[in-house]
Scaffold this motif. Structure first.
Motif: not given
Lengths: 208, 208, 208, 208
Positions: C122-131
């Motif tokens: 889930e923490l990948l969503k901390g990256l710009d443009g990753v939903g």
């Protein structure tokens, strides 16, 4: 409470140490309990308090039989273990009981053996009366229980069987350590937790 | 907002707890969300805020259907999960949702099983209604999803299937825990994160 | 320097972030370097400073060719890497370069592969443009070198080959990440370091 | 003590560094010792002090033969090791000796080899005179002993045998490192502890 009452000075040091333990993550979720003793007077943490904000008001005075003398709240459920420890170690002036990741793991690791053996580390010299890294510290592990009379009897027996131990572990539960003063007890705590971490990392690291 | 409004007092405790969680590294990168409830009034964190600097202004008021009543910004995308939790646990007054290294690892480790089983640790007594280390905590793990309606349905079903659980994990995502008050929820959080770390270190340590 | 100069405001946020990184242990021993950009103006850390006490005086202004415009001291030896990054990522307004235990370990682990693949968290969503957690982040790993021209060429090539990457790793050296603002860059840093730790613990844990 | 006495300025930096080391958990249980030198004047920590609260009053002045010149208390039992180090490294102006989990583990891991070899990490450049990650640092490991004359002789021999080493390890005991100034010594300490942790995690991680 006169400001120069030695028990009150010890109480202040105890609260500082409790807050520091919380900051280390060693007494999470209102766990742990702490006490100081002067003669027949004992101050012990009230039950259920967050140790990260412990103040003097969170300590109750009890006598050597555990009867509340002063303060509000209920003494910690483990007060009987403190009393047993003070009886068995007449010079002890402070007791610290904490739940840490490494003391939980090492108490589980050696539960079948019944004690934790640690030797060969310089930090052993942080323990009273230990002058060499060649010292073998043997720390008893009690089986955990919710029967406090049984735990108290186990504590008394363990302190009798391991007269030189600087702490007692409850399996998958936590550590009791003590000292003549709060500073001595805290030094023991710092040394033991360091040793538990090093020893468990060594035991589970595979290579060393 | 009168100073003695119980919901405002809870909001202040919630912000303190959020900042503390950030300092532990438990809500990195603006992750996590937090709420308090009093009757039909809910305060929940606005979307996308850094939790290390959360203040009252970062909380929005929503009603039990998730409609914004007051405050600026957009409610957290996971507000629906908070609402489902408040519906299923009528006494809950606070919800904490955090992303930690150990809850991520343990939710991945047991994902196929569908729940995390933990037993035998004294720290289980940090959970409401648990009086012994012999307690077996079974914490449901939901498959992660970006479909919040599906997650909300999963949350509701898990809370129904595991009526005694003190938390719900989303796989490789994070933990939801709650309590009657912010202090209770934080006590649950501290106990659970301690247990997750101990248990994962035990499971992967090889020797114990 | 007018107080409302956006570059000066960014510089203040950069110093706060640098000190925070030091407290995390992410820039030990004067390692790491940091910069902000506004148009053609770049402020970058001077060489050899302790990042735990970084202030505005520790930042030099350079132009897009790396020529010193203002400030005392020598620009960081890795200024060329910052310039290459700003050229390749026109919207980047801040760059953070840190040396952490986990980014060092993961860059070594995947060095032969040439990039770190991370997905499912889930923490990948901390990256710009990753939903979504289903995102596969592929982060290039450059072979380490003391030839900064070679490193700079490698950085440019990696950013071209991995147009969606949110960071670049130098093997056994450290991470470069960036964002439109200091807050965005810090959010990327927090997310990536969390992911590196979780992923390395998973890869070396044996059981999960 | 005039305020602009360079030795007094160094003493202040030494106390700040000692307190920081305590906060890192690197000198638990009153362990560790620290010194600064200017010409033939040496200030060294008194024996048995808690390093988390070290102040100028906790430092004693001794001469190059270890005789107490000023201050109260007893010089650290390991003062002889500091003196041997100052003799062997004439430019050293500060010495830091700490006990950490990772330096204890790595000194045990390589004890039979007699030195710790570390190479390939960018952080090696945190060490004086090292300009590339390709540097091979070879750090001698002395067998631990409570015979300080023997340890001192071992320190002298090790510094002679490893003229380029930036530290000396005592097996299962701790690290000695030094620098021209307190800042240089602290930079060495930060770099070495980072390297010890990374290297031990790599050696015991199994996968990398």
């Amino acid at each position: 409470m006169p400001e120069n009452d030695p028990l009150e000075i010890a109480a202040e040091a105890l609260c500082t140490t409790a807050c520091w333990c919380y900051a280390q993550g060693w007494v999470p979720a209102t766990s742990g309990n702490f006490s100081v003793r002067l003669g027949s007077r004992i101050l012990v943490t009230a039950s259920g308090l967050d140790k990260g904000t412990l103040t003097r008001e969170g300590l109750l005075e009890v006598d050597l039989d555990g009867r509340k003398v002063a303060g509000s709240g209920r003494p910690s459920a483990e007060t009987g273990l403190h009393l047993a420890l003070y009886r068995a170690r007449p010079t002890a002036g402070a007791i610290l009981h904490v739940h840490t990741v490494w003391n939980t793991l090492i108490s589980a690791h050696h539960a079948a053996l019944g004690h934790v053996p640690i030797e060969g580390y310089e930090l052993l010299k942080g323990l009273d009366g230990v002058g060499t890294h060649e010292h073998l510290e043997q720390m008893p592990i009690l089986e955990n229980s919710q029967d406090y009379a049984q735990l108290t009897a186990g504590m008394t027996a363990a302190l009798d069987k391991f007269p030189r131990a600087h702490g007692v572990l409850l399996a998958r539960h936590g550590l009791y350590t003590w000292g003549d003063s709060v500073a001595d007890a805290r030094r023991h705590l710092e040394a033991l937790e360091f040793l538990f971490e090093v020893e468990m990392r060594r035991l589970t690291g595979g290579h060393s």
